[in-house]
Design a protein around this motif. Structure first.
Motif, PDB file in Angstrom:
ATOM      1  N   PRO A  14       0.835  -1.198   0.000  1.00 22.21           N
ATOM      2  CA  PRO A  14       0.000   0.000   0.000  1.00 22.21           C
ATOM      3  C   PRO A  14       0.868   1.246   0.000  1.00 22.21           C
ATOM      4  N   LYS A  67      -5.693   2.032   1.243  1.00 18.76           N
ATOM      5  CA  LYS A  67      -6.462   1.323   0.219  1.00 18.76           C
ATOM      6  C   LYS A  67      -5.666   1.133  -1.076  1.00 18.76           C
ATOM      7  N   LYS A  68      -4.996   2.174  -1.467  1.00 15.17           N
ATOM      8  CA  LYS A  68      -4.265   2.137  -2.730  1.00 15.17           C
ATOM      9  C   LYS A  68      -2.972   1.351  -2.568  1.00 15.17           C
ATOM     10  N   THR A  69      -2.746   0.474  -3.526  1.00 15.13           N
ATOM     11  CA  THR A  69      -1.496  -0.285  -3.514  1.00 15.13           C
ATOM     12  C   THR A  69      -0.822  -0.147  -4.873  1.00 15.13           C
TER      13      THR A  69
END
Lengths: 148, 148
Positions: A78, A127-129
DNA sequence: CATACAATAGATGATTTTATCTATTGAGTC
DNA sequence: GACTCAATAGATAAAATCATCTATTGTATG
């Protein structure tokens, strides 16, 4: 047009990781090549890479044929980890209003607003990876990629 | 604990404005007093105040009895305006990935993620105003405020 | 109108961040 | 084992940010 600003180190960390994530062949990428691909000064980049290596996000291999490669699968990295590893967190929840003590129990006048923003930020960062980095074709569809 | 970081100038601008907004009496507040209240170096603060004045967010009055006061009602001053006025926007939508051209038509690999974060940020900055600064009692309820 | 107050302006200095340069260490190849 | 490649490390330099200091201009009050 308002937009967030990360410091260079953090921005570079994100950029380098994104670049590594997009690498197709599984041969490690040298600092020099990565520097060229990302337009980050090589030695500055090296220092950032070191941090990423220490954090386990990147594996490094010295010597001939060596270089850097991701230490984990894309989806297990992440952005949060990259930010933290790059040293983004120098002022651990510093109070914008200047209060030494500022928390939910003794909130400064800006606290609630501030928390709201940070929650959104944290949610994004968790959330973002690196998986989200794929999503656009990096090169034109018809280009010649050497076979794996 | 991850948290966003504004640069000092922006943080100070936010802090000073929040402080002004909390002022009860409608007499202007001197730079000196504001400096003390906010713990911001006086002359540094003055330079920031100048920007806020130029942006019309603050009114200034020179001479004896002068000082600074809000140029508009609390609820008409979104944080966005303070950020912009303080000069937050030096790199107008700089691409994190380092691309010269980076937009929805020609998005860099990080573009979508980046836009998502910035949308959240912008929404926050537009929605929150100095009105949201009131929300906690600044002093104990029973304290002695001089009558207006 | 002289004095004190207070914002504005400009010059200077300190600190931090960003960037570069020069070794040194480790690993593969001939 | 000598040679080349490549990461690691440390020292140094440039640039930007942050902060201070010293006038100057403008405004009210005695």
């Amino acid at each position: 047009m308002l937009s967030l600003k990360f410091n260079r180190t953090t921005e570079y960390a994100l950029r380098a990781m994104a670049n590594l994530a997009l690498q197709r062949h599984d041969r490690p990428m040298t600092a020099k090549a990565l520097s060229k691909a990302t337009d980050i000064p090589q030695h500055y980049l090296s220092k950032i890479m070191k941090k990423l290596v220490e954090a386990g996000l990147v594996m490094s291999q010295k010597g001939h044929g060596g270089g850097f490669s991701l230490g984990k699968p894309n989806n297990e990295i992440p952005f949060l980890d990259i930010l933290v590893a790059s040293g983004y967190e120098s002022h651990p929840n510093r109070c914008v209003y200047g209060w030494g003590e500022c928390n939910n129990e003794a909130p400064c006048p800006l606290h609630d607003s501030w928390v709201e923003l940070n929650d959104a930020f944290k949610e994004w960062a968790m959330k973002k990876t690196l998986m989200d980095v794929r999503g656009h074709p990096v090169q034109a569809p018809g280009d010649a990629t050497e076979g794996v």
